[in-house]
Design an enzyme around this catalytic site. Structure first.
Site, PDB file in Angstrom:
ATOM      1  N   HIS A  36     -23.228   4.236 -99.261  1.00  0.00           N
ATOM      2  CA  HIS A  36     -23.077   5.651 -98.890  1.00  0.00           C
ATOM      3  C   HIS A  36     -23.865   6.520 -99.880  1.00  0.00           C
ATOM      4  O   HIS A  36     -24.642   7.401 -99.478  1.00  0.00           O
ATOM      5  CB  HIS A  36     -21.582   6.003 -98.912  1.00  0.00           C
ATOM      6  CG  HIS A  36     -21.262   7.445 -98.706  1.00  0.00           C
ATOM      7  ND1 HIS A  36     -20.545   7.898 -97.617  1.00  0.00           N
ATOM      8  CD2 HIS A  36     -21.523   8.562 -99.447  1.00  0.00           C
ATOM      9  CE1 HIS A  36     -20.385   9.205 -97.701  1.00  0.00           C
ATOM     10  NE2 HIS A  36     -20.976   9.631 -98.807  1.00  0.00           N
ATOM     11  N   GLU A  37     -23.659   6.279-101.176  1.00  0.00           N
ATOM     12  CA  GLU A  37     -24.356   7.089-102.184  1.00  0.00           C
ATOM     13  C   GLU A  37     -25.857   6.833-102.147  1.00  0.00           C
ATOM     14  O   GLU A  37     -26.664   7.747-102.354  1.00  0.00           O
ATOM     15  CB  GLU A  37     -23.797   6.798-103.573  1.00  0.00           C
ATOM     16  CG  GLU A  37     -22.301   7.038-103.727  1.00  0.00           C
ATOM     17  CD  GLU A  37     -21.855   8.405-103.238  1.00  0.00           C
ATOM     18  OE1 GLU A  37     -22.588   9.396-103.465  1.00  0.00           O
ATOM     19  OE2 GLU A  37     -20.776   8.484-102.624  1.00  0.00           O
ATOM     20  N   GLY A  40     -14.667   9.514-105.032  1.00  0.00           N
ATOM     21  CA  GLY A  40     -15.038   8.115-104.960  1.00  0.00           C
ATOM     22  C   GLY A  40     -16.329   7.878-105.718  1.00  0.00           C
ATOM     23  O   GLY A  40     -16.437   6.945-106.509  1.00  0.00           O
ATOM     24  N   GLU A  78     -23.350  14.403 -95.636  1.00  0.00           N
ATOM     25  CA  GLU A  78     -22.156  13.555 -95.713  1.00  0.00           C
ATOM     26  C   GLU A  78     -21.931  12.722 -94.447  1.00  0.00           C
ATOM     27  O   GLU A  78     -21.545  11.558 -94.515  1.00  0.00           O
ATOM     28  CB  GLU A  78     -20.917  14.394 -96.023  1.00  0.00           C
ATOM     29  CG  GLU A  78     -20.926  15.016 -97.414  1.00  0.00           C
ATOM     30  CD  GLU A  78     -21.070  14.011 -98.545  1.00  0.00           C
ATOM     31  OE1 GLU A  78     -20.903  12.793 -98.321  1.00  0.00           O
ATOM     32  OE2 GLU A  78     -21.358  14.436 -99.674  1.00  0.00           O
ATOM     33  N   GLU A 135     -20.410  18.768-107.979  1.00  0.00           N
ATOM     34  CA  GLU A 135     -20.320  19.243-106.593  1.00  0.00           C
ATOM     35  C   GLU A 135     -18.972  19.891-106.305  1.00  0.00           C
ATOM     36  O   GLU A 135     -17.934  19.333-106.651  1.00  0.00           O
ATOM     37  CB  GLU A 135     -20.547  18.065-105.628  1.00  0.00           C
ATOM     38  CG  GLU A 135     -20.758  18.523-104.195  1.00  0.00           C
ATOM     39  CD  GLU A 135     -21.135  17.364-103.274  1.00  0.00           C
ATOM     40  OE1 GLU A 135     -21.996  17.573-102.413  1.00  0.00           O
ATOM     41  OE2 GLU A 135     -20.581  16.264-103.415  1.00  0.00           O
ATOM     42  N   MET A 154     -20.543  10.031-106.625  1.00  0.00           N
ATOM     43  CA  MET A 154     -21.417  11.198-106.477  1.00  0.00           C
ATOM     44  C   MET A 154     -22.865  10.769-106.571  1.00  0.00           C
ATOM     45  O   MET A 154     -23.257  10.015-107.460  1.00  0.00           O
ATOM     46  CB  MET A 154     -21.094  12.224-107.567  1.00  0.00           C
ATOM     47  CG  MET A 154     -21.907  13.494-107.458  1.00  0.00           C
ATOM     48  SD  MET A 154     -21.513  14.397-105.932  1.00  0.00           S
ATOM     49  CE  MET A 154     -23.042  15.277-105.663  1.00  0.00           C
ATOM     50  N   GLU A 155     -23.674  11.326-105.660  1.00  0.00           N
ATOM     51  CA  GLU A 155     -25.031  10.837-105.413  1.00  0.00           C
ATOM     52  C   GLU A 155     -26.091  11.432-106.327  1.00  0.00           C
ATOM     53  O   GLU A 155     -27.231  11.651-105.896  1.00  0.00           O
ATOM     54  CB  GLU A 155     -25.419  11.126-103.960  1.00  0.00           C
ATOM     55  CG  GLU A 155     -25.569  12.605-103.599  1.00  0.00           C
ATOM     56  CD  GLU A 155     -24.323  13.277-103.036  1.00  0.00           C
ATOM     57  OE1 GLU A 155     -24.442  14.346-102.413  1.00  0.00           O
ATOM     58  OE2 GLU A 155     -23.228  12.726-103.228  1.00  0.00           O
TER      59      GLU A 155
END
Length: 859
Positions: A308-309, A274, A331, A136, A276-277
């Site tokens: 979050h991911e 931190g 996001e 990304e 990545m999804e």
């Protein structure tokens, strides 16, 4: 970098012309091991890609994306093309397209040392090689040829040849057949969330099961991995616990089963982000595996990132933005959902306190920079996109969604999300697609709300105004709303106003009213007649996104009784407001430091305490008058040592105060204590000197000349690991020597030999607040170098250098003038580079205003 850029206009034109049916990607990673690295030429791997795609205008021309040292062969619809003619280093020209097309590209792609593309890491502990990808916004083109934009989704089939004994993972389930790892075809996804992880990783498995509403059973294989050297520290059970709690929460609320089969989570080295999804294969920075003792705040942070991911599996992976303008669509939602799910589904029930105190501080800073932008941003190209992974897109966007939940209602918000997923599954969306479903479910006018909150920039300030009667009761309480001149928008705010009074040593709330704030002044009629408050908190419960201000009575109460506030969220909000006052040059830095010294020792929330330490350190470094710095440093060090000795032995508060003491230690006595703790000649009951804490204590010793190269070499021998090497590099660069600084500068600015992690460590060590005079010559060197660095290095390294080496410690009008002179002389420099310099300039101007405020306080 400019030759590798892609504009929004180009992406729109290509999306209108092409649609992609599928990718077959074959990677040969056997070159990752063996041989010797040659600094003159990158180590490469073979990448063969077949793309099947359609074109609505037969005969038209377009291009595919690829960044590679060389291309061996290109064929389009069976016709061989000359790579020398069609490939320019970043794009492959495709002319005379048919209605249905097949493109085959055979290339030699480069392994990365910057965390972009196919990153290759050699573990110094055992010599093992580990690979992972990170793309990304647009680095999958460094690994395989593609159409690198989020709205050209397609199914992917990967196959990988790897060194013997390795295991390979990708988005789909993999199987080793005749020496080749073959992976199941993915659902239609964007290029930037495809992923490959390969190497001798330590791998742990589990599973998640759930019976769906229709009676079918959902089974999700779970996996978690890390380097073998970190396996002794890997608490996979806790990772799986949070993962299962998150899957329960999202299935309970999203009404759309997890759509990507398995769920692997890889903790990888030298990671820039931190996490990545990538669907089915989420990647995290390995620092979330804790080698030493950490506080609950670290476990909470990791849980938040895991969730979050996971939220991205729906917001971002299942439904993806058309272009990076709507990056917030994934996001902001993931940032909000990370905390929302964590508070409701895990043991970290105080997550909204951390959000208010920590996450929103990031947003407030970003929203007051000259580069501030609406949550829905104007992203002209990929360089813009890279810089917009910022506090506005994440934390302000999440704060705005928290406000939306208060405005529209929780169930309406969640029902809107459910409809959004079902209508747009595997597709791409814009702002309007989300607003339309939220309008359906809430009955609210989302267009007006969006215009105020998503389509304008800036942060409002809310201040209480209290009029009292002769008998000490509220005649009228109003909320005054202000905005900066540069962004004058006044917004509708749904807020709670809390009234607090001091009784028996506690400052507690005795009245609360919710009100919709509109325009410059809003009367809170419900509170009329209430007893006079000692403190008015205008954004109690943190429902909206604003800077909280105080009336004089409230401010005086906080100066005397801040530690008496019993509610942790209210206390955190007050601390955050006081820090904003300090940054805005409305409170002298020495006053904020005094508040920390008097009240931080009573702070129960460990995450808030860690933020207070960071803010106090920043107040001293940047906002205190230079002539008071020495006094302030002594006060902070003495206060930190006092609290360290008072803290309960073995507690997380003791550990936090120990780290803070190390950060502010400077006197000979302080350094001797640090030295004694390292050598075992000094002891603080309960303070366990694990390896991570040893490095924490060594950095200030190195920065003050009390730990030389031999001491640091001996510590590395004790901790000869990847983590130890990063710590040693940082400490080496921290030493107070002109020769050391020159070498550190050269290794980062004049050479690209260091990996991304060691560049970051070198910059962190180089910039020491106690070494302002030593660093002074590098201000001019910085401005002479940055345009070349930006042009020659990857965007990630360029960002690290431009942000990390800006001469912020040369806090004088002369440095401000030099920055202005560079900006004036480089109006045609890359917009992303100018943005970074403008942001640093704004921080410096804020520093000087803060110092003037602090100096005035001295009389």
């Amino acid at each position: 970098m400019p030759g590798e850029n892609l504009s929004r206009d180009e992406a729109q034109e290509r999306a209108a012309l092409l649609s992609v049916d599928g990718y077959d990607v074959s990677l040969d990673l056997r070159s990752a091991t063996g041989g010797r690295d040659d600094e003159r030429a990158p180590r490469t791997f073979r990448s063969v890609t077949t793309i099947r795609f359609r074109c609505v205008e037969p005969g038209a021309a377009s291009f595919a994306d690829l960044i590679a040292p060389s291309v061996t062969a290109v064929s389009l619809n069976g016709r061989d093309l000359d790579p020398g003619e069609v490939f320019d280093g970043a794009r492959i020209l495709l002319e005379d397209l048919a209605a249905e097309n097949e493109l085959v590209v055979d290339a030699q792609c480069a392994y990365s040392r910057t965390g972009e593309g196919m990153h290759r890491f050699v573990d110094p502990e055992d010599g093992e090689v580990y690979l992972y990808t990170q793309y990304e916004p647009a680095d999958s083109r460094r690994v395989f040829a593609n159409f690198e934009q989020p709205d050209l989704k397609a199914p992917f089939r990967f196959e990988v040849r790897a060194p013997e004994g390795w295991v390979v993972w990708s988005n789909g389930v993999g199987e080793l057949t005749d020496g080749v790892w073959k992976f199941a075809e993915t659902k239609p996804i964007s290029t930037y969330i495809t992923a490959v992880v390969a190497g001798p990783y330590h791998y742990v498995t589990d599973s998640y099961e759930r019976v769906l509403e229709d009676g079918t059973r959902l089974e999700i294989p779970l996996g978690a991995m890390c380097r073998k050297g970190l396996a002794p520290y890997f608490d996979a059970d806790d990772v799986f616990l949070v993962t299962k709690q998150g899957l329960d929460f999202f299935h309970d609320h999203f009404d759309y089963p997890y759509p990507f089969g398995k769920y692997d989570q890889a903790f990888v080295p030298e990671y820039n982000l931190g996490a990545m999804e990538n669907p089915g294969l989420v990647t995290f920075r390995e620092e979330y595996i804790f080698r030493g003792r950490v506080t609950q705040a670290s476990y909470e942070r990791r849980a938040n990132v895991i969730l979050h991911e996971m939220a991205h599996m729906w917001f971002g992976d299942l439904v993806t933005m058309v272009w990076w303008d709507d990056l917030w669509l994934k996001e902001s939602f993931a940032d909000f959902m990370g905390t929302f799910s964590m508070v409701e589904a895990t043991r970290f029930t105080n997550g909204w306190v951390t959000f208010a105190n920590n996450r929103k501080a990031w947003a407030y800073r970003a929203d007051q920079l000259p580069s501030t932008h609406p949550v829905t941003a104007d992203i002209r190209d990929l360089e813009d996109a890279k810089l917009n992974f910022d506090g506005i897109t994440y934390a302000k966007g999440a704060s705005v969604l928290k406000q939306l939940v208060a405005y529209a209602g929780r169930e309406a918000f969640l029902e809107g999300a459910r409809r959004y997923f079902k209508r747009n599954a595997y597709g791409n969306t814009r702002l309007g697609d989300l607003l339309s479903v939220l309008e359906e479910t809430s009955g609210r006018d989302m267009t007006t709300w969006s215009r105020a909150w998503l389509e304008t920039a800036g942060v409002n300030s809310l201040t209480p105004q209290v009029i009292l009667s002769a008998d000490g009761r509220i005649t009228e309480l109003s909320v005054l709303q202000e905005a900066a001149e540069s962004h004058p928008e006044l917004r509708p705010h749904r807020v709670a106003v809390g009234l607090y009074r001091s009784e028996a040593g506690a400052l507690t709330r005795y009245a609360r009213a919710e009100v919709d704030v509109f325009g410059p002044r809003t009367v809170v009629g419900e509170l009329a007649g209430s007893a006079a408050p000692d403190l008015v908190l205008v954004n109690d419960d943190d429902l909206t996104y604003c800077k909280i201000r105080f009336d004089e009575t409230s401010l005086e109460t906080l100066r005397s009784h801040l530690g008496d506030i019993t509610d942790p969220l209210a206390r955190a909000l007050c601390w955050s407001a006081l820090w904003n006052l300090t940054r805005d040059a409305l409170m002298p830095a020495r006053d904020f430091i005094d508040l920390v010294l008097r009240f931080a020792g009573r702070e129960s929330d460990i995450g808030v305490l860690q933020m207070l330490h960071a803010w106090a350190d920043s107040a001293l470094t940047f906002y205190a008058a230079p002539e008071w710095r020495e006094t302030g440093a002594r006060l902070l060090a003495d206060g930190a040592l006092k609290e360290l000795r008072l803290a309960e032995p073995g507690s997380q508060h003791q550990l936090t105060w120990a780290r803070f003491f190390a950060a502010v230690a400077s006197s000979e006595a302080d350094l001797q204590l640090l030295q004694g703790l390292l050598e075992g000649t000094a002891k603080i009951d309960g303070l366990e000197m694990d390896q991570e804490l040893r490095w924490t204590l060594l950095e200030p010793l190195a920065a003050h000349g009390a730990a030389d190269e031999s001491v640091l070499a001996a510590e590395l021998a004790r901790d000869d690991t990847a983590s130890g090497k990063r710590h040693q590099v940082r400490c080496l660069a921290a030493r107070p020597s002109a020769a050391v600084k020159a070498q550190a500068w050269a290794t980062v600015v004049e050479s690209d030999a260091l990996s991304n992690a060691l560049v970051e460590a070198t910059i962190a060590g180089f910039t020491q607040p106690s070494q302002r005079e030593l660093l002074a010559p590098y201000a001019a060197k910085y401005f002479a170098a940055i345009e070349r660095v930006w042009a020659e290095r990857s965007i990630q390294i360029g960002m690290d250098v431009v942000k990390g080496l800006f001469p912020s410690l040369q806090d004088s009008p002369e440095t401000l003038d030099a920055t202005d002179a560079w900006l004036a002389a480089h109006e045609s420099a890359a917009p992303a580079l100018r943005r970074l310099v403008l942001e640093a300039r704004d921080d410096l101007a804020r520093t000087l205003r803060g110092q003037a405020c602090d100096r005035a306080a001295a009389g």
